[in-house]
Design a protein around this motif. Structure first.
Motif, PDB file in Angstrom:
ATOM      1  N   VAL A  76       0.828  -1.213   0.000  1.00 30.37           N
ATOM      2  CA  VAL A  76       0.000   0.000   0.000  1.00 30.37           C
ATOM      3  C   VAL A  76       0.861   1.262   0.000  1.00 30.37           C
ATOM      4  CG1 VAL A  76      -1.717   1.303   1.346  1.00 30.37           C
ATOM      5  CG2 VAL A  76      -1.960  -1.171   1.086  1.00 30.37           C
ATOM      6  N   LEU A  77       2.035   1.183   0.629  1.00 30.16           N
ATOM      7  CA  LEU A  77       2.888   2.371   0.735  1.00 30.16           C
ATOM      8  C   LEU A  77       3.929   2.460  -0.368  1.00 30.16           C
ATOM      9  CD1 LEU A  77       3.387   2.507   4.601  1.00 30.16           C
ATOM     10  CD2 LEU A  77       1.750   3.761   3.200  1.00 30.16           C
ATOM     11  N   SER A  78       3.821   1.611  -1.380  1.00 33.21           N
ATOM     12  CA  SER A  78       4.681   1.689  -2.568  1.00 33.21           C
ATOM     13  C   SER A  78       3.788   1.843  -3.790  1.00 33.21           C
ATOM     14  CB  SER A  78       5.522   0.416  -2.720  1.00 33.21           C
ATOM     15  OG  SER A  78       6.265   0.147  -1.555  1.00 33.21           O
ATOM     16  N   PRO A  79       4.249   2.569  -4.827  1.00 32.43           N
ATOM     17  CA  PRO A  79       3.435   2.653  -6.046  1.00 32.43           C
ATOM     18  C   PRO A  79       3.153   1.256  -6.581  1.00 32.43           C
ATOM     19  CG  PRO A  79       5.312   4.162  -6.125  1.00 32.43           C
ATOM     20  CD  PRO A  79       5.523   3.274  -4.935  1.00 32.43           C
ATOM     21  N   TYR A 115      -6.511   8.384  -3.607  1.00 30.86           N
ATOM     22  CA  TYR A 115      -6.805   8.820  -2.238  1.00 30.86           C
ATOM     23  C   TYR A 115      -5.671   8.433  -1.291  1.00 30.86           C
ATOM     24  CZ  TYR A 115      -9.132   9.405   2.253  1.00 30.86           C
ATOM     25  OH  TYR A 115      -9.444   9.800   3.534  1.00 30.86           O
ATOM     26  N   THR A 116      -5.096   7.244  -1.463  1.00 33.48           N
ATOM     27  CA  THR A 116      -3.947   6.837  -0.650  1.00 33.48           C
ATOM     28  C   THR A 116      -2.789   7.803  -0.877  1.00 33.48           C
ATOM     29  OG1 THR A 116      -4.641   4.537  -0.973  1.00 33.48           O
ATOM     30  CG2 THR A 116      -2.451   4.892  -0.063  1.00 33.48           C
ATOM     31  N   ARG A 117      -2.586   8.185  -2.133  1.00 36.16           N
ATOM     32  CA  ARG A 117      -1.511   9.138  -2.459  1.00 36.16           C
ATOM     33  C   ARG A 117      -1.733  10.477  -1.746  1.00 36.16           C
ATOM     34  NH1 ARG A 117       2.264   9.529  -6.590  1.00 36.16           N
ATOM     35  NH2 ARG A 117       1.395   7.729  -7.655  1.00 36.16           N
ATOM     36  N   LEU A 118      -3.002  10.932  -1.697  1.00 35.06           N
ATOM     37  CA  LEU A 118      -3.333  12.182  -1.003  1.00 35.06           C
ATOM     38  C   LEU A 118      -3.024  12.060   0.490  1.00 35.06           C
ATOM     39  CD1 LEU A 118      -4.673  15.007  -0.790  1.00 35.06           C
ATOM     40  CD2 LEU A 118      -6.866  13.836  -0.544  1.00 35.06           C
TER      41      LEU A 118
END
Length: 604
Positions: A515-518, A523-526
């Motif tokens: 989840v914390l890697s592309p 929304y996660t990126r925001l």
């Protein structure tokens, strides 16, 4: 540059029952210049709020000024007559509390409350005050400034209410603002918009401010000067640039070390899997829920829709999202406090009744809730041994010596002295109360702990200690955690899996590193981009990003048509995202994103 406020060798003591005095603030000195923001920073009990309140000539009950001066425009506010203090408060110095929800009267319109002080003090007539309020709504970038004052507090979002509290304080054009942890309990995106608005309006109004906080990352964005406090004494005092970039005191460095790094892959712990079983400890399948009267089996207000989550034994699932996304509602459904309208909750593979009233005592025992506010979760009239003893009797059947022995073990488990058993909650610090809150849940010997924002109100050092305690408990007992938070940095360091909720739907789900890697859901990126960093100028840089410009200062809208994130998404597809429910894209066996963009878009 003229000094608005001068704090000179201030000493404040607490009077004990026997009449003796205990020093609380021990000779603190600093100045606040016109147009300057001075931050008071330190952990709970450092004296931050006590010192800040002295600018209003006020001390909390049980405390008293013993020496030193606090001069506002050269006048000592401590020795001022009561009537002069009353006129000063609101006119020359205004206070912003941590909780906007507690500050506003729900029975009065926003406009009545924002304009009350200047009208009451005779600074402005009602018409002038109304016009001044509208100007402040615009300066604070609030929606519909012309009609906003006619609304009631419950009709605006938490971030808007926090900014309205600033409008209330500024309406009488005070020379000094005292801001007491005004963004501590806000989610990351709301915190950014409130900080941006505060910084902008302080500059426009030329107002000075004292900003009380424990969060160095926030301080770096808004303060000109920083005063670092510990146990009522100044440990370090300098410009924000000097304190952040070249800290001179060990305690300042300790505070900086407690600031979690920006969320990124590789921060979590490797799990051994020693406690795992064939079926998850807790699982929800196609879960939907809401509030209000049901029509055809569907609640009037839907909050969760088709949520699927599995929590393995001894693992932690972090549930993140802004206020209004459905995080707490999910925990309430899992615990049975709120019956679901559709779907199943499984405990050890067995289906649970939706309503806790219909669940067996053994099922209630296995799923325990750790509430956000220990102050309201613990009965102030009961001793700690009574609070911990009740679940031991109810679930385990322990009494007498066996119960006393287990209470001692529980206190040891949460790393508190055994003599705390005879204390009352108000004799404990915030972090100690939260440990008792946790021990009460552990007393039932649960399989799953539902932790709802358990460190959001704690300072960074205490919060970090509680997280380390939870990690040790997980390894020792094999208990599973559902860890609900808006703090992505904390979740990244503690969880095995992350579930990103938006408007009641799972928009992304997977192991922490996935989840914390592309690729990320937009929304996660925001959320990742909105976590404050310990870096001067970070706020301005972040507000220029595509994610912030599209997604900040927007409230969560629950909709059954299209993608709920459509109006905040920088990569939305008009005619598709606003009309069709997005499909689920699988990037790995355990990583999925709900989005109209296909896999090739995210992987390129």
């Amino acid at each position: 540059m003229a000094h608005i406020l001068e704090v000179d060798q201030l000493k404040i003591d607490a009077r004990k029952d026997d009449g003796s005095l205990t020093p609380i603030v021990k000779g603190v000195s600093f100045n606040v210049k016109r147009g300057e923001v001075v931050a008071l920073i330190g952990e709970s009990g450092s004296g931050k709020t006590t010192i800040a309140l002295s600018a209003l000539g006020y001390t909390k009950p049980g405390l008293e000024f013993t020496s030193g001066e606090v001069r506002l425009h050269g006048q000592n506010v401590i020795s001022m007559p009561s009537e002069q203090k009353r006129l000063m408060r609101g006119q020359k110095v205004a206070y912003l509390a941590q909780s906007a929800a507690a500050t506003f009267n729900p029975a009065l319109t926003i406009g009545e409350q924002v304009t009350e002080s200047p009208v009451l003090h005779g600074q402005l007539n009602q018409e002038e005050a109304n016009q001044r309020a509208i100007e402040l709504y615009r300066a604070l970038e609030l929606p519909d400034p012309e009609i906003l004052g006619k609304r009631f507090p419950h009709q605006v979002s938490g971030g808007q209410l926090q900014r309205l509290m600033a409008a209330m304080a500024l309406c009488g054009k005070p020379d000094l603002l005292v801001l007491d942890e005004p963004t501590t309990a806000l989610d990351v995106t709301t915190q950014i918009e409130v900080l941006k608005a505060f910084k902008s309006v302080i500059k426009q109004e030329g107002t000075s401010a004292i900003y009380v906080t424990h969060d160095l990352s926030v301080v770096a964005q808004i303060a000109d000067d920083i005063v670092v406090l510990y146990a009522g004494e100044v440990q370090e005092h300098g410009s924000a640039e000097q304190v952040v970039n070249k800290p001179g005191h060990d305690y300042t460095r300790r505070l900086m070390n407690a600031v979690r790094p920006p969320p990124a892959a590789g921060q979590g712990e490797e799990m051994t899997g020693e406690h795992e079983r064939e079926v998850p400890a807790l699982e929800v399948i196609k879960l939907s829920a809401g509030y209000g009267k049901k029509i055809n089996g569907v609640p009037a207000t839907r909050v969760l829709k088709d949520v699927n989550i599995a929590i393995e034994r001894g693992h932690t699932v972090g549930v993140i999202g802004e206020s209004g996304c459905g995080k707490s509602t999910l925990a309430r459904v899992m615990s049975g406090l709120l019956p679901s309208s559709h779907g199943e909750v499984l405990l050890d593979g067995e289906s649970l009744k939706p309503d806790l009233k219909n669940r067996k005592r053994s099922e209630l025992q296995k799923v325990q809730f750790v509430f956000q506010m220990a102050d309201t979760a613990l009965n102030p009239r009961q001793r700690i041994d009574q609070i911990l003893g009740r679940p031991l009797e109810f679930y385990i059947g322990l009494k007498g010596g066996g119960k006393r022995k287990r209470i001692a073990e529980l206190l040891e488990m949460v790393e508190l002295p055994q003599d705390f058993a005879g204390r009352y909650p108000d004799e404990l610090s915030g972090g100690q109360k939260q440990r008792i809150n946790l021990a009460r849940a552990l007393a039932a010997a649960p399989e799953v702990l539902l932790c709802d924002e358990v460190i959001s109100a704690l300072d960074s050092i205490v919060g970090a200690n509680v997280i380390e305690l939870l990690k040790r408990l997980r390894k020792k007992t094999g208990v599973s955690f559902v860890f609900i938070s808006h703090d992505l940095s904390t979740v990244a360091s503690f969880a095995d899996e992350i579930v990103v909720l938006y408007a009641g739907r799972v928009v992304e789900q997977g192991q922490v590193d996935q989840v914390l890697s592309p690729p990320y859901h937009p929304y996660t990126r925001l959320l990742i981009a909105s976590v404050p960093e310990l870096q001067l100028g970070w706020l301005e840089e972040t507000m220029e990003t595509q994610e912030a410009q599209a997604g900040i200062d927007r409230v969560v809208q629950i909709t059954d048509i299209g993608c709920p994130f459509y109006d905040r998404c920088p990569i939305s597809i008009e005619g598709t995202c606003d009309k069709e429910i997005p499909p689920i894209r699988h990037f790995d066996e355990s990583h999925q994103i709900e989005c109209h963009h296909n896999e090739n878009y995210f992987l390129n």
